[in-house]
Design a protein around this motif. Structure first.
Motif, PDB file in Angstrom:
ATOM      1  N   ILE A   1      -2.655   8.722  -2.674  1.00 50.23           N
ATOM      2  CA  ILE A   1      -2.125   8.681  -1.304  1.00 50.23           C
ATOM      3  C   ILE A   1      -3.083   7.982  -0.326  1.00 50.23           C
ATOM      4  O   ILE A   1      -2.678   7.488   0.721  1.00 50.23           O
ATOM      5  CB  ILE A   1      -1.807  10.121  -0.824  1.00 50.23           C
TER       6      ILE A   1
ATOM      7  N   SER B   1       0.829  -1.219   0.000  1.00 57.91           N
ATOM      8  CA  SER B   1       0.000   0.000   0.000  1.00 57.91           C
ATOM      9  C   SER B   1       0.860   1.265   0.000  1.00 57.91           C
ATOM     10  O   SER B   1       0.502   2.269  -0.631  1.00 57.91           O
ATOM     11  CB  SER B   1      -0.944   0.001   1.202  1.00 57.91           C
TER      12      SER B   1
ATOM     13  N   SER C   1       0.637   3.818  -3.072  1.00 58.24           N
ATOM     14  CA  SER C   1       0.227   5.193  -2.755  1.00 58.24           C
ATOM     15  C   SER C   1       1.196   6.227  -3.327  1.00 58.24           C
ATOM     16  O   SER C   1       0.786   7.327  -3.714  1.00 58.24           O
ATOM     17  CB  SER C   1       0.118   5.382  -1.238  1.00 58.24           C
TER      18      SER C   1
END
Length: 513
Positions: free
Chosen positions: A178, A169, A173
């Motif tokens: 984000i 993640s 991101s």
């Protein structure tokens, strides 16, 4: 027990390496900046909120389940477990609703220095991660249930999928959106819950909706849990104050404090939690059977075993704070300022590592004696000291002052717990433990000094990684030689056991031949 602890240590080492990888990836893509601060606060809030109740549940659950199973049978114990689970779900629902309504005030409580876009982003992140309070809450119950059933491996590996998901993640991101940071945190906690739930089912757990607030067992557990909840709230208040002050000191202060704390806590995760996860149910059973002499032997032996492993690790962190931080985090967006802040914090956190290691073991011993009041009072006294030191030292030393305040208050708390336990259960072999501790401390200092001397001479010829690994390896060899010749009882027992196994192995080979 020794074999189980060793296996748990190996698994925990791999798990902690993944945890390190997560922090390294975070430091690479976001460094010690406002984004990393936002991510860490939004991840911390749901965990901290339920940790207050969760610790009390796990502490009260184990002795109550054991008593019910012994006196009323497995079916009654399962009924009790389901009642606890549904009670936790009800509490989580209240926390979730309150978290959504009062998100901004909660964020300001955890990071009073956040303003403008940083505050808005943290609020948005937290509204996603607060859903994880359900999974965090249930994890406490399933962890305790699996410990009772003697399943220690699964709780230890639950960090594997979670860390991999969080690493993914962070990477996604940085290239996409984000908000994947917040989503990844939520999915990671869910993966832990799923793993624990599946293996609880394999350990004869069966879910049934039962919610009886008048159940006497729930009331008794609540009486046991309440002081533990208050004691844990003290720890969480300390964390809250640390991060709030860090958010006011400098941008990236929370991240630097977190990176350093991760490095110091990993030692406890590898050596101490592996031992205490096995030790607590064992001590609880010995206490329930009133085998106090045997319980004291197990306790004193575990204290010395922790010292053998943790004292040299703490000394090593102090001697090599800057090289360790540079080796692990010194790349990408992790700049020179982040390096200085993090290495200073690591040095001062290291001072309290040994005390923090023993606090877990001592608190669990009180819980096994169904005394949750003493750890609560001690933690409250330590909190007051930590707050005063935080305010004073942070003004003088910045982020390093917050870490030093935590270490001093932890040493104070652990020392008080040791005195109280000695008064409660009588002689527990502390004189022998103290003598072995002094031998270990002297050996560790020699190891640290020699390793640093070798490192300083190698850096001109080798890169930082090779210099650090080689100097630490030589220091570790010297350390183990010293503690062997200093005749520390626990070391002698380990060496004798290795000799017996080696001899048995040779005899088996001869027979086969």
């Amino acid at each position: 027990m020794k074999k189980t602890v060793f296996i748990l240590m190996l698994i925990t080492i791999v798990s902690k390496i993944l945890g390190f990888a997560r922090d390294i990836v975070l430091s690479y893509f976001y460094g010690a900046t406002d984004i990393s601060d936002v991510y860490l606060i939004s991840m911390t809030i749901p965990t901290v909120i339920f940790a207050l109740i969760g610790k009390g549940i796990s502490v009260g659950f184990i002795p109550m389940y054991t008593r019910i199973e012994n006196s009323e049978g497995a079916d009654k114990a399962l009924h009790y477990t389901n009642n606890v689970i549904n009670l936790v779900l009800a509490i989580c629902t209240i926390i979730f609703i309150a978290g959504l309504i009062y998100t901004e005030p909660i964020v300001k409580l955890f990071a009073s220095g956040f303003k403008g876009d940083t505050l808005d982003l943290t609020v948005s992140f937290t509204r996603v991660t607060i859903v994880g309070v359900y999974f965090s809450g249930l994890n406490y119950v399933y962890l305790a249930y699996l410990q009772i059933k003697g399943v220690f491996i699964i709780p230890t590996i639950m960090g594997f999928p979670a860390n991999l998901i969080m690493i993914a993640s962070i990477y996604i991101s940085s290239h996409e959106n984000i908000y994947f940071l917040a989503i990844g945190t939520l999915v990671a906690v869910f993966s832990q819950f799923l793993l624990l739930f599946i293996f609880s089912m394999k350990s004869k757990f069966r879910y049934k909706f039962t919610l009886d607030f008048k159940d006497q067992n729930i009331r008794k557990m609540s009486l046991l849990a309440l002081p533990a909840i208050l004691g844990t709230s003290v720890v969480q208040i300390n964390l809250l104050i640390d991060r709030t002050l860090a958010s006011n000191i400098t941008e990236g202060g929370i991240a630097a404090l977190n990176y350093a704390n991760t490095l110091s806590v990993v030692i406890i995760g590898i050596f101490v939690l592996s031992i205490s996860s096995v030790l607590y149910p064992k001590i609880s059973k010995l206490t329930a059977k009133n085998k106090m002499d045997e319980m004291k032997l197990v306790l004193s032996g575990s204290i010395s075993a922790v010292n053998i492993l943790v004292v040299p690790a703490a000394v090593g962190c102090m001697f090599f704070a800057a090289p360790i931080v540079e080796l692990l985090y010194g790349r990408g967006h992790f700049d020179a300022q982040a390096l200085v802040m993090t290495s200073n914090a690591l040095f001062y956190f290291s001072i309290g590592i040994v005390a923090l290691s023993h606090r877990e073991t001592l608190s669990n011993t009180f819980y096994s004696l169904q005394d949750t009041k003493t750890p609560m009072i001690n933690a409250a006294l330590a909190m007051v000291l930590n707050i005063l030191l935080n305010i004073m030292l942070s003004k003088i030393m910045g982020i390093g002052g917050l870490a030093l305040a935590t270490s001093i208050s932890t040493i104070f708390c652990t020392f008080l717990l040791l005195i109280k336990l000695r008064k409660k259960i009588g002689r527990m072999g502390l004189k022998k433990v103290s003598i072995s501790f002094m031998k270990i401390a002297v050996s560790s200092l020699v190891m640290g000094g020699l390793s640093r001397f070798i490192y300083d001479h190698l850096t001109s010829k080798l890169n930082i990684a090779s210099s650090l690994l080689l100097s630490v390896f030589i220091g570790a060899v010297v350390y183990f030689i010293m503690i062997y010749f200093l005749k520390i009882k626990e070391v002698d027992l380990i060496v004798d056991e290795i000799k017996v196994k080696f001899k048995a192995g040779k005899e088996n080979k001869v027979v086969k031949a």
